[in-house]
Design an enzyme around this catalytic site. Sequence first.
Site, PDB file in Angstrom:
ATOM      1  N   ASP A 138      -5.616  -5.027   0.592  1.00  0.00           N
ATOM      2  CA  ASP A 138      -5.991  -4.548  -1.107  1.00  0.00           C
ATOM      3  C   ASP A 138      -6.735  -5.735  -2.063  1.00  0.00           C
ATOM      4  OD1 ASP A 138      -6.067  -3.852  -3.234  1.00  0.00           O
ATOM      5  OD2 ASP A 138      -4.424  -2.825  -3.472  1.00  0.00           O
ATOM      6  N   HIS A 140      -7.500  -5.172  -4.896  1.00  0.00           N
ATOM      7  CA  HIS A 140      -6.933  -5.448  -5.814  1.00  0.00           C
ATOM      8  C   HIS A 140      -7.422  -5.574  -6.750  1.00  0.00           C
ATOM      9  CE1 HIS A 140      -3.249  -4.320  -8.572  1.00  0.00           C
ATOM     10  NE2 HIS A 140      -2.563  -4.062  -7.457  1.00  0.00           N
ATOM     11  N   GLU A 164      -9.489  -2.497   0.218  1.00  0.00           N
ATOM     12  CA  GLU A 164      -9.640  -1.495  -1.198  1.00  0.00           C
ATOM     13  C   GLU A 164      -9.911  -2.858  -2.064  1.00  0.00           C
ATOM     14  OE1 GLU A 164      -5.792   0.570  -3.343  1.00  0.00           O
ATOM     15  OE2 GLU A 164      -6.256   0.061  -1.207  1.00  0.00           O
ATOM     16  N   GLU A 190      -8.938   4.052  -7.317  1.00  0.00           N
ATOM     17  CA  GLU A 190      -7.567   4.473  -7.664  1.00  0.00           C
ATOM     18  C   GLU A 190      -7.887   4.062  -9.613  1.00  0.00           C
ATOM     19  OE1 GLU A 190      -4.313   0.696  -8.579  1.00  0.00           O
ATOM     20  OE2 GLU A 190      -5.189   0.104  -6.532  1.00  0.00           O
ATOM     21  N   ASP A 213      -6.668   9.045  -7.693  1.00  0.00           N
ATOM     22  CA  ASP A 213      -5.019   9.530  -7.830  1.00  0.00           C
ATOM     23  C   ASP A 213      -4.956  10.206  -8.198  1.00  0.00           C
ATOM     24  OD1 ASP A 213      -2.125   8.946  -8.866  1.00  0.00           O
ATOM     25  OD2 ASP A 213      -2.412   7.057  -8.186  1.00  0.00           O
ATOM     26  N   HIS A 240      -4.977   7.483  -3.857  1.00  0.00           N
ATOM     27  CA  HIS A 240      -3.767   6.892  -4.169  1.00  0.00           C
ATOM     28  C   HIS A 240      -3.068   7.150  -4.864  1.00  0.00           C
ATOM     29  CE1 HIS A 240      -2.710   4.059  -7.496  1.00  0.00           C
ATOM     30  NE2 HIS A 240      -2.813   3.031  -5.875  1.00  0.00           N
TER      31      HIS A 240
END
Length: 340
Positions: A138, A140, A164, A190, A213, A240
């Site tokens: 990730d 992020h 990710e 997400e 998500d 997610h």
Amino acid sequence: MAIIKSIEYFRVMPRWLFVKICDADGNSGFYRGGPVFMSALAGLDIALWDLKGRKLNVPVYQLLGGRVRTKVSVYAWIGGDRPSDIETAAKARLAQGFKAIKMNAAEDIGWLDSPRTLESSAERLKTVKALGMDAAIDFHGRLHKPMAKQLAKALEPYGPLFIEEPLLSEHQEGIKQLSKLTTCPIALGERLYSRWDVKRFLEDASVDVLQPDVAHCGGISELKKIAAMAETYDVAIAPHSPIGPIALAACLQVGICTPNHVIQEMSLGIHYNVLAGEYDIHSYLKDPSVFEVRDGYVEALAGPGLGIEINEELVRKVAQTSIPWPLGGFTGKDGGLREW
């Protein structure tokens, strides 16, 4: 008893928010989309699917077309923002039945930083892979393009499950450019809240795995529509869900009936749960066995509706003393703010 009674949703929902989402005749409001509206809509949508499934005494996945698999592949998180002992954490997940994990790619990174800051990332991936596990990495969205390109290249030889949010979702052009530079599967989603947000990435052919998500993208209905769109572009779905049991159950219902659903995030033991003290994702279930992980999978939920029963008394008790989730952030050595 329904997991969350629909009448309670409308009773506690702010009137202004309900008016904005739909008018007195149930028509959609003028303003739509975004994290606030779509999160509110998600709560209603998930509750109503649960109620309908319970009324008809069938799991939600039966209402969505029927199952295409008997169990769902899952993964868990192991790394905080500055993970120190990856091997120990990965072995703990392996002992819990997981075959795949996800961890942060790096600590906070400057816009253009020393390449040395990325050296440990590949080593940590190699450590997890040596245990026979797969690892998603990730980014992020905390890296900028000069560093993200280098890190994707460094990880590539060791085969991450996916990388990710290698860049922020708002940086559509950068993600498209990066997708042409790496063979690592790129995942994000997400921070996308509807099929309209997702559409541009599908048309760009820049994303391999979408991660909407369910608690923020409008619920089960919108997640299922996003999955159907993605399938026509040969893009996988890996929702997610680093949150609670209701969101996880909703994701699993979609996973059971969706051909291009590939793996599901679980928040078991995630560092966010530390805020809740001794409580974890299983704590709020009357029957925790429904989320038992065996050889990397969770069996299809068999009960009606979402297939779980919530200990509502415990939820009310914990809500009395729970604290808001704090927004994270990083400051660099020069005192400047960095992406979280």
